[in-house]
Design an enzyme around this catalytic site. Structure first.
Site, PDB file in Angstrom:
ATOM      1  N   LEU A  23      -1.697   7.161  11.708  1.00  0.00           N
ATOM      2  CA  LEU A  23      -1.018   7.723  10.536  1.00  0.00           C
ATOM      3  C   LEU A  23      -1.517   7.043   9.267  1.00  0.00           C
ATOM      4  O   LEU A  23      -1.832   5.850   9.268  1.00  0.00           O
ATOM      5  CB  LEU A  23       0.489   7.507  10.640  1.00  0.00           C
ATOM      6  CG  LEU A  23       1.273   8.310  11.675  1.00  0.00           C
ATOM      7  CD1 LEU A  23       2.743   7.951  11.583  1.00  0.00           C
ATOM      8  CD2 LEU A  23       1.100   9.798  11.447  1.00  0.00           C
ATOM      9  N   LYS A  24      -1.567   7.804   8.190  1.00  0.00           N
ATOM     10  CA  LYS A  24      -1.883   7.224   6.880  1.00  0.00           C
ATOM     11  C   LYS A  24      -0.587   7.091   6.098  1.00  0.00           C
ATOM     12  O   LYS A  24      -0.069   8.045   5.549  1.00  0.00           O
ATOM     13  CB  LYS A  24      -2.867   8.134   6.125  1.00  0.00           C
ATOM     14  CG  LYS A  24      -3.182   7.665   4.697  1.00  0.00           C
ATOM     15  CD  LYS A  24      -3.957   6.368   4.716  1.00  0.00           C
ATOM     16  CE  LYS A  24      -4.361   5.966   3.297  1.00  0.00           C
ATOM     17  NZ  LYS A  24      -3.214   5.427   2.512  1.00  0.00           N
ATOM     18  N   HIS A  25      -0.032   5.878   6.107  1.00  0.00           N
ATOM     19  CA  HIS A  25       1.153   5.621   5.288  1.00  0.00           C
ATOM     20  C   HIS A  25       0.741   5.642   3.821  1.00  0.00           C
ATOM     21  O   HIS A  25      -0.363   5.218   3.461  1.00  0.00           O
ATOM     22  CB  HIS A  25       1.773   4.272   5.646  1.00  0.00           C
ATOM     23  CG  HIS A  25       2.418   4.250   6.992  1.00  0.00           C
ATOM     24  ND1 HIS A  25       3.776   4.215   7.178  1.00  0.00           N
ATOM     25  CD2 HIS A  25       1.875   4.273   8.240  1.00  0.00           C
ATOM     26  CE1 HIS A  25       4.054   4.209   8.460  1.00  0.00           C
ATOM     27  NE2 HIS A  25       2.913   4.240   9.148  1.00  0.00           N
TER      28      HIS A  25
END
Length: 1204
Positions: A247-249
């Site tokens: 995931l790309k926070h």
């Protein structure tokens, strides 16, 4: 001793001269112990004070060598810590007077109770603060005594610590500020000038550089995203690699190398970004370890320092500006762990990173592994199905179902940040990653959180809300509350002795570093990297700052600095990659790149010994290939394959709403619509979603303009306005809800947002107003309307034949193929500023085709043209000379030679740039340099993105001979001379600078060489009449809308709705024809349906996103574009519908099944009937409301598995 006597004594001591450098071994020893009588009115518990002075001689002896891998290295002498700084866990040394610290003066306070004088603290109370006193005498304290800042008098110590709140942090700041101002300048006075000012590099000077913090290199894929995806699938399918997805926070890059190594943001340190990062990291330890947190923080710092490691994190907070959604919590997620001990960074694999984080109870990200062809193709198909409306819940659910391994993050994105998901990062990793991951997950179980339910004191948001004076006040408060266990030294933020990092160290530090002999291999490689980047004129800065972590080791002959390597343009990473392919020994160029530098001198004998080793290092550096040809068994090109996949729900907020605010409020709804439509087109957004977006964004424009008019507001808090609007818009319908993604539960930040002075944005995605002009686009050139104008302009160089071309266009019968008048404005004939004249002419004649006969070489001019397009309802098209270009310039040396040659053929030129001009070469080199920094692809891509189309004017023959060496050498010599001239004299004329003689000689030789090669230069040019014809045809295509952005520039992958088997329409028509010929009932039914005319497409649906879910569609991705047999067994029809019953065959032995209960191919629907209603035909037949004609024998056709 009286106070007056003491003052006299100190004045005498500090007036003594420093020892000479040759007597480095002697020690300037003052007094070992100086007793003082106790001050009057001392509390009952007596306190003992002592002062000790140690050597402060300069220079110190050089660091002693140590052996490593049979190679001599140089190691820093161990630091001598003042007793006061180590006696108390609560003390901090960041702001002590440097002059006093350099003499290693120690004032120790020991209470009879066995304490250290610090107020006690609870083992869990996170928000308590020590009371800090300045240099002025405290109540009950003798006026001649100075007390360390974290020490308190007995009366102050009696105040309960548990009462400290965020407000107490603000009280601390005012006391701290006076102490800081009192100590300002002491370091400068001690060295009798700026630190390092008189440091001269000689044969005895060496440099040592060691990377202190860094993140992954930014590898730019040379191939398109589709080609990268194809390569990834191919590698996984053949068992060569595994695909890893995370995931790309949505936050900021934060790097931490321990209390001595420092805290860093993407391109800076010592600011609010790093202070917030330290605070949040401390809070993560508190949540994980509870009462053990302080102990674990100290152990963690020692571990990082001992092993020389750095940890990179995504810092997600609500106080540093809005991204896609304001997070519910403030947190970090560890994204990289790096070992730096051997010089070149070594990054942990993801399994090792998870093991490291679970050992220290640090937050981890959600990770998925795909190790089979079926899973990896399903992943990309799932993304394509969700890219326009995916949220954290739907995306994580889909990936959990298709991945081979799913490792949930310890920080749940949905709970901590929200539903709006920025994107996914997919990269190729070792094929053994799956096995490695399983082993790590068995060895390191998810750790407990011992701090849950404890009171940690004021939160990040409370601290920022209480301290609203300025950025420094917030930083002080954050670091004080974070505590000395994690941050005992604040010198990175506030310097030492009043010298802060806001002021660079001497500009000559970089030159001295490069001139000094390298002391070890890593220094050699870093010098090589920096020299290359400077020689290639890469857009990067090498900023040097004082390193106050090593203040005790500094002397006049031993200086310490921190260097920040700040890359200004992403294109630099791609260009550097090209250099790495040519020189396999180059170290990578990293993002977030921080280096510790030591400049030191040694004795002549030691210098001779080290110089031999240094020369050996330099001799072998070009032949070195330590970069390696493989990584985990992968070739370099494959090892760095990575792709970022973002979601439209995030881009809606950040790119379309936030980044478009300045355009909307300044230029109005029309310009804003042009902006967002261009963005949607570039992203390849589906037409249906574009229509939905356009409707919503037009409504947003009206809403925000009604509220603010032309008044701008901060984009860092844009969600305060956008979120309520999106929430009410989403409530209107399920379709709107899918468009918005998620809205509501807005977190208010106006009262606690961090104060970021100077409008800085560490991540670079909060664009200031002036930067947005580059994103504005002219009217779409898909077709130029006859009721709008056209600007034809020329990003070229003198000699590119633009004026001759304009004359030919003006003389062409019929102009550009329509009835609009064509008008030319020649730059050499216009007095005053040219582009304002063009704008004035456009306003008077807005429907004219304007030929802007002047070179338009840079982005500043392009922005002016864009503004003219918006203000006068016009489109613009650039005409550029066609050229291969170089790595750093869109024009090749061949083209430059032709341009100069043409100019020297001119006579009586209106602009006085002809053969009579003495500086023709210089002028053309000046224009050539204006394009420097972009290769041809980047140059054309930017023009395409801005203006929508591009016309190329043929210039050079493709089958020409290479440029002769004399021509090549004279041009390269001129380019180097121009750069030297520009560095020293800027744009001054060449005959007025220090290189006047060299310029005169070069211009003379240039003309001679061009004259000798005249036949060659004439032979390589495309005939001018052919070039004119080609340009006219392209311009006419532009006005007709026949020129489109190349497909590679706007390739799209997303918005999958259903999976199906695509059928060959001619064969379906043939089946129907045969049935009609043999069965009268079918003939009667098809009589007025005309399938030969109306049947255009046919398919058998396998799965639909709305009915069967994303993973159902994704499961067919493994067979994408493969042939599959389809057997038709019956024709069913009713009054409104007709379909062929289908049975789908197998692919490579795997049966392909449809998720529909009744697989079929719809062949006809009556007006008003939906195709999906054909699903009911089999049921209608059972009810007697539809006819069924069996096909004997069944007919088989080959279809293709595809997505729609």
């Amino acid at each position: 001793m009286s106070a007056a006597s003491r003052r006299l004594f100190f004045a005498f001591v500090f007036s003594l001269p420093s020892p000479k450098p040759s007597h480095a071994s002697s020690h300037f020893l003052l007094l070992r112990r100086l007793p003082f009588s106790p001050p009057p009115q001392q509390p009952p518990k007596a306190t003992t004070f002592s002062i000790r002075f140690f050597s402060s001689s300069f220079p110190r002896s050089p660091a002693m060598p140590y052996k490593h891998h049979d190679r001599k290295q140089w190691k820093e002498k161990p630091r001598v810590m003042p007793a006061a700084s180590v006696a108390a866990s609560g003390s901090g040394s960041g702001g002590d007077d440097v002059a006093e610290r350099m003499t290693v003066m120690s004032i120790a306070e020991q209470a009879t109770s066995g304490g250290n004088g610090c107020s006690s603290s609870s083992s869990i109370q996170f928000g308590t603060l020590p009371v800090i006193v300045g240099h002025s005498a405290a109540k009950g304290q003798h006026p001649g005594l100075w007390m360390p800042k974290t020490y308190v008098t007995a009366s102050e110590a009696a105040v309960p610590r548990a009462t400290a709140t965020a407000e107490s942090a603000a009280a601390v700041v005012s006391i701290e500020k006076k102490r800081e101002s009192d100590s300002a300048g002491s370091l400068t006075r001690l060295f009798q000038g700026p630190l390092g000012e008189n440091f001269v590099v000689d044969n005895n000077t060496f440099s040592r550089a060691q990377i202190r913090a860094t993140f992954y290199p930014k590898f730019e894929n040379e191939k398109s995203d589709q080609e990268v995806r194809t390569r990834m699938i191919d590698m996984v399918s053949h068992g060569l690699a595994t695909l890893e997805v995370s995931l790309k926070h949505s936050g900021s890059l934060f790097m931490y190398a321990g209390h001595l190594g420092g805290a860093y943001a993407k391109n800076s340190f010592g600011n609010i970004y790093t202070a917030v990062g330290v605070f949040v990291l401390a809070r993560m330890f508190q949540e994980a370890w509870g009462t053990e947190a302080k102990k674990k923080q100290a152990e963690f710092n020692d571990f990082l320092e001992k092993n020389h490691m750095c940890m990179s994190m995504e810092l997600v907070t609500a106080v540093l500006g809005d991204h896609g959604q304001r997070p519910t919590d403030d947190y970090v997620v560890v994204t990289a762990v790096t070992e730096l001990a051997d010089g070149k960074p070594k990054f942990y694999s993801t399994p090792d990173l998870i093991g490291f984080c679970r050992k220290w109870r640090l937050p981890t990200n959600h990770v998925w592994l795909f190790s089979t062809r079926k899973s990896v193709t399903s992943f990309f198909a799932a993304y394509d199905a969700l890219c326009e409306e995916g949220t954290a819940t739907t995306v994580c659910k889909a990936l959990d179902e298709v991945a081979d391994i799913s490792v949930p993050g310890s920080k749940d994105h949905i709970k901590a940040q929200g539903e709006i998901l920025e994107g996914l990062v997919a990269r190729i990793v070792s094929r053994d990653s799956s096995a490695h991951m399983k082993k790590v997950l068995q060895e390191f179980l998810p750790p407990p959180l011992d701090g849950i339910g404890h009171d940690f004191g004021p939160s990040l948001r409370e601290v920022c809300a209480t301290n609203r004076l300025d950025e420094k006040q917030q930083i002080r408060a954050l670091l004080q509350i974070a505590g000395t266990s994690i941050c005992p030294d604040q010198s990175d933020w506030f310097g030492d002795g009043g010298i802060a990092h806001s002021r660079n160290a001497d500009r000559s530090v970089l030159s001295k570093f490069l001139q000094a002999h390298p002391a070890d291999y890593s220094t050699t490689k870093l010098q090589e990297m920096i020299r290359l980047m400077r020689q290639r004129h890469f857009s990067a800065a090498f900023k040097c700052y004082y390193n106050f972590h090593k203040i005790h080791s500094m002397s006049k002959d031993n200086l310490y600095y921190k260097m920040v390597i700040h890359v200004h343009s992403d294109s630099v990473f791609r260009r550097y990659q090209q250099e790495m392919r040519r020189n396999r020994g180059l170290w990578p160029l990293y993002r977030g790149f921080f280096v510790d530098i030591d400049l030191f001198k040694v004795s002549k004998d030691k210098a001779s010994e080290l110089s031999k080793e240094s020369h050996a290092l330099l001799k072998n550096v070009n032949g070195s290939s330590d970069y390696g040809s493989t990584t985990d068994g992968l070739a370099d090109e494959d090892a760095n394959l990575m792709i970022k996949l973002k979601f439209l729900t995030y881009k809606l907020r950040t790119f379309l709403i936030r980044n478009g605010l300045s355009i909307l409020l300044k230029d109005g709804p029309s310009a804003y619509k042009t902006y967002y439509l261009r963005q949607l087109k570039i992203w390849g957004t589906s037409p249906a979603k574009q229509r939905e977006m356009s409707k919503m964004l037009d409504e947003w424009a009206v809403y925000i303009r009604r509220k603010y008019g032309h008044k701008q507001f901060s984009s860092s808090t844009y969600l305060s306005e956008a979120e309520p609007f999106l929430e009410q818009y989403a409530r209107r319908s399920p379709q709107n809800q899918a468009l918005v993604g998620a809205a509501g539960n807005l977190v208010s930040v106006e009262n606690f947002q961090a104060i970021i002075e100077g409008s800085r944005d560490e991540e670079g995605d909060l664009h200031p107003v002036e930067d947005l002009a580059s994103s504005r686009t002219a009217a779409s050139l898909d077709k130029v309307s006859k009721d709008e104008g056209l600007i034809v302009f020329f990003p070229g160089i003198p000699g590119c034949a633009k004026s001759a071309l304009c004359k030919e266009i003006l003389n062409t019968p019929g102009g550009l193929g329509d009835d609009r008048p064509v008008h030319s404005l020649m730059g050499d004939m216009i007095k005053g500023r040219y582009w304002p004249k063009v704008a004035e002419e456009r306003k008077r004649k807005p429907y004219t085709i304007t030929l802007a006969d002047k070179n338009a070489p840079n982005e500043e001019v392009w922005r002016l043209i864009e503004e003219m397009c918006q203000s006068t309802k016009a489109a613009a098209v650039p005409v550029v000379p066609d050229s291969e270009g170089t790595d750093t310039n869109p024009f090749s040396l061949d083209a430059l030679a032709v341009f100069i040659f043409r100019v020297l053929q001119r006579v009586n030129h209106p602009g006085n740039l002809d053969k009579s001009s003495p500086n023709v070469g210089y002028v053309l080199l000046m224009f050539y340099d204006l394009y420097n920094g972009k290769n041809r692809k980047e140059f054309e891509s930017e023009l395409l993105e801005r203006f929508g189309s591009l016309v190329k004017m043929p210039l050079l023959k493709t089958d020409r001979e290479p440029l002769p060496d004399p021509l090549k050498n004279i041009l390269e010599e001129g380019i180097n001379l121009y750069r030297l001239h520009a560095i020293r004299h800027g744009r001054a004329e060449p005959n007025k600078g220090s290189y006047a003689k060299e310029w005169a000689q070069w211009e003379k030789r240039l003309r001679e060489i061009l004259s000798k090669n005249a036949d060659f230069l004439n032979s390589i040019q495309v005939p001018f009449d052919f070039a004119v014809k080609q340009v006219l045809e392209q311009l006419k295509d532009v006005t007709k809308g026949e020129i489109r952005i190349p497909e590679a520039e706007k390739r799209r992958f997303g918005n999958l709705v259903f999976a199906a088997v695509s059928l060959p329409v001619p064969e379906i028509r043939d089946i129907l024809g045969k049935l009609a010929a043999n069965i009268p009932e079918v003939e009667a039914f098809l009589k007025d349906k005309e399938p030969e005319k109306n049947l255009i497409k046919a398919h058998v649906t396998l799965a639909h996103k709305r009915s069967h879910g994303v993973t159902a569609i994704a499961s067919y991705a493994v067979h994408h574009r493969e042939k599959v047999p389809v057997e038709f067994t019956a024709l069913l029809f009713s009054e409104h519908l007709a379909a062929l019953e289908a049975q789908i065959g197998s692919i490579n032995g795997e049966q392909i099944s449809s998720k529909n209960e009744w697989p079929h191919a719809t062949i006809w629907t009556a007006p008003g009937a939906a195709a999906k209603e054909a699903n009911l035909l089999n049921q209608l037949h059972s009810e007697g409301r539809a006819a069924r004609i069996d096909i004997h024998p069944p007919v088989t056709v080959d279809g293709v598995m595809d997505f729609y």
